[in-house]
Scaffold this active site. Structure first.
Site, PDB file in Angstrom:
ATOM      1  N   HIS A 259       0.818  -1.216   0.000  1.00 32.13           N
ATOM      2  CA  HIS A 259       0.000   0.000   0.000  1.00 32.13           C
ATOM      3  C   HIS A 259       0.851   1.265   0.000  1.00 32.13           C
ATOM      4  O   HIS A 259       2.024   1.248   0.353  1.00 32.13           O
ATOM      5  CB  HIS A 259      -0.948   0.009   1.208  1.00 32.13           C
ATOM      6  CG  HIS A 259      -0.229   0.051   2.533  1.00 32.13           C
ATOM      7  ND1 HIS A 259       0.351   1.195   3.033  1.00 32.13           N
ATOM      8  CD2 HIS A 259       0.006  -0.912   3.439  1.00 32.13           C
ATOM      9  CE1 HIS A 259       0.906   0.948   4.200  1.00 32.13           C
ATOM     10  NE2 HIS A 259       0.721  -0.347   4.467  1.00 32.13           N
TER      11      HIS A 259
ATOM     12  N   GLU B 210      -2.166  -7.355   7.697  1.00 32.25           N
ATOM     13  CA  GLU B 210      -0.805  -7.222   8.201  1.00 32.25           C
ATOM     14  C   GLU B 210      -0.615  -8.085   9.444  1.00 32.25           C
ATOM     15  O   GLU B 210      -1.573  -8.405  10.155  1.00 32.25           O
ATOM     16  CB  GLU B 210      -0.498  -5.745   8.520  1.00 32.25           C
ATOM     17  CG  GLU B 210       0.885  -5.463   9.092  1.00 32.25           C
ATOM     18  CD  GLU B 210       2.054  -5.869   8.195  1.00 32.25           C
ATOM     19  OE1 GLU B 210       2.221  -7.078   7.937  1.00 32.25           O
ATOM     20  OE2 GLU B 210       2.828  -4.994   7.779  1.00 32.25           O
TER      21      GLU B 210
END
Length: 187
Positions: free
Chosen positions: A11, A81
Site C-alpha cells: 500500500h 498485516e
C-alpha cells in the site's frame, strides 16, 4: 507453473508507515503522496491481465487497490498485516528500549501473532494464486507481503527478513521452470 505469477503491491504511504510505526489493525488512511503513488502504480498495471485480484481488508490496502484501478479486488483477511499486539503503533527503537535486539522476525509480540500464524494465512494466498494460474495481483502490507514472498519461495516466515519492501512498490514472484523465484522486487 512457468506462467503462474504473483504480483505483490504494498500500500501507499501512511502517517505511521512514514514514521516507522508498526501498523496492523489501526486503520489509517493514505497520505496524499501515498494516493499519488497508488495512482501511478495503476499505469504500470493497466495493461496486465490478472485472473485473480485480492486485497487486505485494511483501508490503506483497499484504497491503494482502488486508486490503482482495481476497485473490485476481493477482500481477504488472509492478507491482513502481521498483528503486532501490544507493539501496535510503536517503532522498533521503542520496543528495543524494553526488549534489546527485538525484531518481528525473531521476537515475540505480546498479544499479537507468531510468524507461524502469519505464514498459515499467507500459505492460503499462495495456494489460491497457484490454483488460479496465470497472474494474481495482491494489495497488502510490508511484513505480511515479505512473509508471503518467503512462503512462495518455500522459506520459513522469517525468510521475509531478507526482503526489504517499501510503500507503493510492485514486486513479482514467479517460476524458473519448476523453481519458485523472485522475478522483480521492490520496484
Amino acid at each position: 507453473m512457468s506462467e503462474t505469477e504473483l504480483w505483490v503491491v504494498r500500500h501507499g504511504a501512511t502517517e505511521w508507515s512514514t514514521a516507522g510505526r508498526h501498523t496492523s489493525i489501526t486503520d489509517l488512511p493514505l497520505l496524499p503522496d501515498g494516493e499519488e503513488t497508488a495512482v501511478a502504480l495503476g499505469a504500470r498495471l493497466a495493461e496486465v491481465d490478472f485472473r485473480l485480484v485480492l486485497t487486505s481488508p485494511r483501508r490503506r490496502a483497499r484504497h491503494t487497490a482502488e486508486l490503482a484501478g482495481f476497485p473490485d479486488a476481493e477482500v481477504t483477511d488472509d492478507l491482513a498485516e502481521w498483528a503486532y499486539g501490544d507493539y501496535e503503533g510503536l517503532t522498533t527503537a521503542q520496543i528495543r528500549e524494553a526488549v534489546p535486539g527485538w525484531t518481528i522476525w525473531t521476537g515475540v509480540s505480546p498479544g499479537g501473532e507468531t510468524g507461524a500464524e502469519v505464514a498459515a494465512r499467507l500459505d492460503r494466498v499462495v495456494a489460491r494464486a497457484r490454483e488460479a494460474g496465470g497472474r494474481t495481483l495482491v494489495f497488502a502490507h510490508g511484513h505480511s507481503l515479505r512473509v508471503l514472498a518467503a512462503r512462495w519461495l518455500g522459506l520459513p516466515p522469517e525468510g521475509g527478513r531478507l526482503l526489504r519492501l517499501d510503500t507503493a512498490t510492485l514486486s513479482v514472484l514467479g517460476f524458473e521452470r519448476e523453481t519458485a523465484v523472485v522475478l522483480r522486487w521492490n520496484t
